[in-house]
Design a protein around this motif. Sequence first.
Motif, PDB file in Angstrom:
ATOM      1  N   LYS A  14       1.899  -2.054  -1.032  1.00  0.00           N
ATOM      2  CA  LYS A  14       1.927  -2.227   0.325  1.00  0.00           C
ATOM      3  C   LYS A  14       0.614  -1.494   0.695  1.00  0.00           C
ATOM      4  CE  LYS A  14       5.591  -1.391   2.721  1.00  0.00           C
ATOM      5  NZ  LYS A  14       7.048  -0.943   3.352  1.00  0.00           N
ATOM      6  N   CYS A  15      -0.080  -2.025   1.468  1.00  0.00           N
ATOM      7  CA  CYS A  15      -1.342  -1.437   1.825  1.00  0.00           C
ATOM      8  C   CYS A  15      -1.487  -1.412   3.422  1.00  0.00           C
ATOM      9  CB  CYS A  15      -2.659  -2.188   1.359  1.00  0.00           C
ATOM     10  SG  CYS A  15      -4.248  -1.724   1.696  1.00  0.00           S
ATOM     11  N   LEU A  16      -1.998  -0.541   3.838  1.00  0.00           N
ATOM     12  CA  LEU A  16      -2.058  -0.532   5.606  1.00  0.00           C
ATOM     13  C   LEU A  16      -3.590   0.002   5.793  1.00  0.00           C
ATOM     14  CD1 LEU A  16      -1.245  -0.523   8.569  1.00  0.00           C
ATOM     15  CD2 LEU A  16      -0.393   1.915   8.032  1.00  0.00           C
ATOM     16  N   ARG A  17      -4.343  -0.848   6.591  1.00  0.00           N
ATOM     17  CA  ARG A  17      -5.623  -0.475   6.936  1.00  0.00           C
ATOM     18  C   ARG A  17      -5.891  -0.563   8.309  1.00  0.00           C
ATOM     19  NH1 ARG A  17     -10.640  -4.223   5.727  1.00  0.00           N
ATOM     20  NH2 ARG A  17     -11.966  -3.219   7.461  1.00  0.00           N
ATOM     21  N   LEU A  18      -6.465   0.587   9.215  1.00  0.00           N
ATOM     22  CA  LEU A  18      -6.627   0.712  10.680  1.00  0.00           C
ATOM     23  C   LEU A  18      -7.785   1.353  10.689  1.00  0.00           C
ATOM     24  CD1 LEU A  18      -4.300   3.219  12.073  1.00  0.00           C
ATOM     25  CD2 LEU A  18      -3.537   2.348   9.912  1.00  0.00           C
ATOM     26  N   LYS A  19      -8.145   0.963  11.969  1.00  0.00           N
ATOM     27  CA  LYS A  19      -9.323   1.753  12.788  1.00  0.00           C
ATOM     28  C   LYS A  19      -8.968   3.543  12.455  1.00  0.00           C
ATOM     29  CE  LYS A  19     -12.209  -1.492  13.731  1.00  0.00           C
ATOM     30  NZ  LYS A  19     -13.221  -1.919  12.744  1.00  0.00           N
ATOM     31  N   GLN A  20      -9.812   4.141  12.217  1.00  0.00           N
ATOM     32  CA  GLN A  20      -9.733   5.678  12.336  1.00  0.00           C
ATOM     33  C   GLN A  20      -9.504   6.115  13.609  1.00  0.00           C
ATOM     34  OE1 GLN A  20     -12.727   7.781  10.289  1.00  0.00           O
ATOM     35  NE2 GLN A  20     -11.899   9.816  10.687  1.00  0.00           N
ATOM     36  N   ASP A  21      -8.431   6.936  13.803  1.00  0.00           N
ATOM     37  CA  ASP A  21      -8.370   7.856  14.992  1.00  0.00           C
ATOM     38  C   ASP A  21      -7.473   9.013  14.587  1.00  0.00           C
ATOM     39  OD1 ASP A  21      -5.329   7.676  15.851  1.00  0.00           O
ATOM     40  OD2 ASP A  21      -5.661   5.689  16.470  1.00  0.00           O
ATOM     41  N   ASN A  22      -7.805   9.955  15.044  1.00  0.00           N
ATOM     42  CA  ASN A  22      -7.059  11.461  15.011  1.00  0.00           C
ATOM     43  C   ASN A  22      -5.671  11.328  14.822  1.00  0.00           C
ATOM     44  OD1 ASN A  22     -10.020  12.304  14.614  1.00  0.00           O
ATOM     45  ND2 ASN A  22      -9.995  12.969  16.718  1.00  0.00           N
ATOM     46  N   GLU A  23      -5.046  10.878  15.802  1.00  0.00           N
ATOM     47  CA  GLU A  23      -3.433  10.701  15.920  1.00  0.00           C
ATOM     48  C   GLU A  23      -3.045  10.263  14.485  1.00  0.00           C
ATOM     49  OE1 GLU A  23       0.154   8.485  18.027  1.00  0.00           O
ATOM     50  OE2 GLU A  23      -1.779   8.743  18.987  1.00  0.00           O
ATOM     51  N   ALA A  24      -3.509   8.931  14.239  1.00  0.00           N
ATOM     52  CA  ALA A  24      -3.126   8.202  12.969  1.00  0.00           C
ATOM     53  C   ALA A  24      -3.396   8.897  11.727  1.00  0.00           C
ATOM     54  CB  ALA A  24      -3.761   6.833  12.909  1.00  0.00           C
ATOM     55  N   ALA A  25      -4.688   9.372  11.965  1.00  0.00           N
ATOM     56  CA  ALA A  25      -5.191  10.234  10.626  1.00  0.00           C
ATOM     57  C   ALA A  25      -4.256  11.420  10.358  1.00  0.00           C
ATOM     58  CB  ALA A  25      -6.337  10.776  10.713  1.00  0.00           C
ATOM     59  N   SER A  26      -3.823  12.179  11.359  1.00  0.00           N
ATOM     60  CA  SER A  26      -2.930  13.354  11.139  1.00  0.00           C
ATOM     61  C   SER A  26      -1.657  12.795  10.621  1.00  0.00           C
ATOM     62  CB  SER A  26      -3.088  13.950  12.501  1.00  0.00           C
ATOM     63  OG  SER A  26      -2.147  15.116  12.618  1.00  0.00           O
ATOM     64  N   ALA A  27      -0.974  11.808  11.230  1.00  0.00           N
ATOM     65  CA  ALA A  27       0.346  11.435  11.109  1.00  0.00           C
ATOM     66  C   ALA A  27       0.350  10.763   9.654  1.00  0.00           C
ATOM     67  CB  ALA A  27       0.729  10.358  12.130  1.00  0.00           C
ATOM     68  N   ILE A  28      -0.741  10.264   9.187  1.00  0.00           N
ATOM     69  CA  ILE A  28      -0.460   9.780   7.778  1.00  0.00           C
ATOM     70  C   ILE A  28      -0.930  10.769   6.748  1.00  0.00           C
ATOM     71  CG2 ILE A  28      -1.995   8.456   6.106  1.00  0.00           C
ATOM     72  CD1 ILE A  28      -2.573   6.363   8.669  1.00  0.00           C
ATOM     73  N   VAL A  29      -1.658  11.752   6.942  1.00  0.00           N
ATOM     74  CA  VAL A  29      -1.894  12.724   5.860  1.00  0.00           C
ATOM     75  C   VAL A  29      -0.719  13.712   6.173  1.00  0.00           C
ATOM     76  CG1 VAL A  29      -3.152  15.124   5.884  1.00  0.00           C
ATOM     77  CG2 VAL A  29      -4.471  12.820   6.115  1.00  0.00           C
ATOM     78  N   ASP A  30      -0.138  13.958   7.049  1.00  0.00           N
ATOM     79  CA  ASP A  30       1.053  14.612   7.122  1.00  0.00           C
ATOM     80  C   ASP A  30       2.266  14.040   6.354  1.00  0.00           C
ATOM     81  OD1 ASP A  30      -0.095  16.757   8.466  1.00  0.00           O
ATOM     82  OD2 ASP A  30       1.092  15.996  10.364  1.00  0.00           O
ATOM     83  N   ALA A  31       2.247  12.834   6.276  1.00  0.00           N
ATOM     84  CA  ALA A  31       3.538  12.045   5.929  1.00  0.00           C
ATOM     85  C   ALA A  31       3.164  11.889   4.016  1.00  0.00           C
ATOM     86  CB  ALA A  31       3.526  10.434   6.445  1.00  0.00           C
ATOM     87  N   VAL A  32       1.831  11.665   3.936  1.00  0.00           N
ATOM     88  CA  VAL A  32       1.373  11.664   2.356  1.00  0.00           C
ATOM     89  C   VAL A  32       1.737  13.011   1.700  1.00  0.00           C
ATOM     90  CG1 VAL A  32      -0.526  11.371   0.880  1.00  0.00           C
ATOM     91  CG2 VAL A  32      -0.085   9.473   2.719  1.00  0.00           C
ATOM     92  N   LYS A  33       1.200  14.044   2.385  1.00  0.00           N
ATOM     93  CA  LYS A  33       1.390  15.318   1.807  1.00  0.00           C
ATOM     94  C   LYS A  33       2.837  15.657   1.761  1.00  0.00           C
ATOM     95  CE  LYS A  33      -3.024  17.506   2.483  1.00  0.00           C
ATOM     96  NZ  LYS A  33      -3.759  18.787   2.786  1.00  0.00           N
TER      97      LYS A  33
END
Length: 166
Positions: free
Chosen positions: A59-78
């Motif tokens: 499963k791969c998700l690619r999207l334009k960088q934005d701070n909200e998305a980056a923060s949510a994704i990093v939180d989920a991964v960690k």
Amino acid sequence: MNRIFIFTINLLFVSLLCNAQKGLSVDSIFSDYGKRQGSVFLDISKDILGEHTRIERFKCLRLKQDNEAASAIVDAVKNDYESSKRFDNALVIKEMTENGVLKNATYCLGKADETPVGVYLLYSVNNGNIMLVYLTGRFKPSELNNELNKLKDLFIKVNNKEIKIY
């Protein structure tokens, strides 16, 4: 009779693979951000990947960088990595930060002794894009790069256009 038995086993196997990700925080990331305009979301199973690799789900998700998305994704991964530490074989394969912000990470979430399928999360921010990859497969963490390299030459057709997988 054999066909029915084989069909039943295959159906069970596919349903197990589909449920393998349930309960992970990244599941909600794929659901929420995969539907956003401008994002690219791929969910590929073993029947498409075939014999090219030992990866069973990609499963791969690619999207334009934005701070909200980056923060949510990093939180989920960690969060998923931290909760996987109950397995003795959870592992940080790679983790790179820049100015205290996670830029690139690869985690093996570990697995219970009774299952041969490993779960991996990959996260990167590069050239203004965020990429999140969830994959499962029957290989050791030390073989992850080798399995990913096998995907570099794999293309699929979507709407009569070839898409390079990785």
